[in-house]
Design an enzyme around this catalytic site. Structure first.
Site, mmCIF file in Angstrom:
data_model
loop_
_atom_site.group_PDB
_atom_site.id
_atom_site.type_symbol
_atom_site.label_atom_id
_atom_site.label_comp_id
_atom_site.label_asym_id
_atom_site.label_seq_id
_atom_site.Cartn_x
_atom_site.Cartn_y
_atom_site.Cartn_z
ATOM 1 C CE LYS A 295 3.876 -0.512 33.386
ATOM 2 N NZ LYS A 295 3.652 -1.317 32.140
ATOM 3 C CE LYS B 92 13.458 4.525 24.511
ATOM 4 N NZ LYS B 92 14.583 5.852 24.739
ATOM 5 N NE ARG C 14 -9.047 -5.878 36.823
ATOM 6 C CZ ARG C 14 -9.427 -5.046 35.721
ATOM 7 N NH1 ARG C 14 -10.470 -4.897 35.206
ATOM 8 N NH2 ARG C 14 -8.413 -3.907 35.940
#
Length: 460
Positions: free
Chosen positions: A158, A201, A292
């Site tokens: 990521k 994971k 947001r």
């Protein structure tokens, strides 16, 4: 209370904010690109100013132009909506420096929660469950691979600055790790200007559950229940519902408490969303915080009776929350379908174009958030979201039936949409049972498309 609010966005969310301001007797200022000169938010606002050409980088992301308009028009606050500048810490800082209220959290909070690696570390310190993974960012592919080997495959690469599924790759074995890591990092650099990556994971086939929170500057932090956002394609949500059928009252209470703890740990102020994955054994893990208003906020409004945008504005004006945690009662069930101008039969290819004819559904318990009108040109320069159809009913099954009926009433001529695909999902046994996970659409897409009439063939 604010006298004049600039809405730094476009489309349905600009209209949503504009309507809330009108009901609060607040004057509105719209900004628009040259491509949006005929947009509804331009026509409905108290005043409107062009801030650049069609390209978002030169208009809706042009901080200097937007702040110049805000100062010239005498605005005392800016609402960023979602997307564009809504999670831009530099913009929040710039608003503060100019003495203009940013209707959202501070730049410092956006920075700390926008970086997923630092947010993860903050949640660990606060005792909020997180997915096992790397201890902060990983410096290079080889180091990352060593971490992946130690925690075991599959893993999820990521981008720390990522969002919307960008800079993210699933890795199921060691052989493909290096190439996928470099691919994800290159995408992150291209999309976010940052190559900082971390590992988690991979929780196989989880539910995607998020909790809406509200926090004011007086120390009040509450949650407004959960939303199930498991119907996704490539990490992009398509259909959301509230509350989730997967949660027991006890689990909902635990996850809500964790969401509140997460917001408090971040020193959060305004509306935000704490996102979790939920595995098949009932274990939940923090994945990120959205600083947001969310696209799917209407379903929370429907089941709680709370105007979230109004609360955002009140909080930014320094007022305390208008409700307590004890006031929050989930009533009935709500579903939202995102109607996108795209062709599911052709790889979900975006299909911008002129809206030749439009008929929106209505009736009891049906809400439509959209900036479309007959004759409106859906621009190729922006997101393909054309409308959001939201329904509310006393029970989940009634809500499903109501949404089916609403989609059957919808007519959009001029380009393909995903409405037929969404209609088929609402009849799928797994969805009716409430058992869909994030892997549902990948597994079932081929059969759903074979039974639906969506795509370019029907338009011919």
């Amino acid at each position: 209370m604010f006298k004049r609010v600039l809405i730094a966005n476009r489309g349905e969310i600009a209209l949503r904010v504009l309507r809330a301001c009108r009901e609060m007797d607040i004057d509105t200022v719209a900004v628009y690109s040259q491509a949006d000169a005929d947009a509804l938010h331009v026509q409905f606002a108290g005043s409107a100013y062009c801030v650049g050409p069609a390209k978002a980088a030169d208009s809706y992301l042009n901080m200097d132009a937007i702040l110049t308009v805000a100062k010239a028009a005498g605005c005392d606050a800016i609402h960023p909506g979602y997307g564009f500048l809504s999670e831009n810490d530099a913009f929040a800082d710039a608003c503060q420096e100019e003495g203009i209220a940013f209707i959202g959290p501070s730049g410092d909070v956006i920075r700390s929660m926008g970086n997923k690696a630092s947010a993860r570390a903050l949640m660990q310190k606060a005792g909020v469950p997180v997915v096992p993974g790397s201890d902060g960012p990983v410096p290079d592919a080889q180091t990352a691979k060593a971490v992946a080997d130690s925690i075991g495959y599959p893993v999820l690469i990521k981008a720390s600055a990522g969002g919307g599924g960008r800079g993210m790759r699933r890795v199921y074995d060691a052989d493909s790790f290096i190439s996928l890591f470099e691919e994800a990092r290159a995408e992150s650099v291209a999309c976010f200007g940052s190559g900082e990556m971390y590992l988690e994971k991979l929780i196989l086939d989880p539910r995607h559950i998020e909790f809406q929170i509200l926090a004011d500057r007086h120390g009040n932090v509450i949650h407004l229940g959960d939303r199930d956002c498991s119907i996704q394609r490539r990490n992009q949500k398509m259909l959301e519902e509230a509350p989730s059928k997967a949660l027991t009252p006890e689990l909902r209470e635990q996850m809500g408490a964790a969401a509140v703890a997460a917001a408090k740990a971040a020193g959060y102020e305004n509306a935000g969303t704490i996102e979790f994955v939920l595995d098949g054994e009932g274990h939940f893990y923090f994945i990120e915080m959205n600083t947001r208003i969310q696209v799917e906020h209407p379903i929370t409004e429907m089941v709680t009776g709370t105007d979230l945008v109004r609360e955002q504005i009140r909080i930014a004006a320094g007022l305390p929350l208008s409700l307590t945690q004890e006031d929050v009662k989930l009533q009935g069930h709500a579903i939202e379908c995102r109607i996108n101008a795209e062709d599911p039969a052709n790889g979900f290819r975006p299909c911008p174009g002129k809206t030749e004819f439009l008929h929106l559904p209505g009736g009891c318990g049906v809400r439509v958030d959209s900036a479309l009108y007959t004759g409106y040109e859906l621009s190729p320069f922006y997101d393909s979201l054309a409308a959001k159809i939201i329904v509310h009913a006393p029970t989940r099954l009634e809500a499903i039936r109501r949404m089916r009926r609403a989609l059957e009433e919808l007519i959009v001529e001029g380009y393909a949409t995903n409405a037929e695909l969404l209609h088929q999902i609402l009849y799928h046994p797994d969805f009716v049972r409430g058992s869909c996970t994030t892997g549902f659409l990948d597994r079932e897409l081929k059969s759903l498309l074979s039974w639906s009439r969506c795509g370019s063939e029907e338009k011919q």
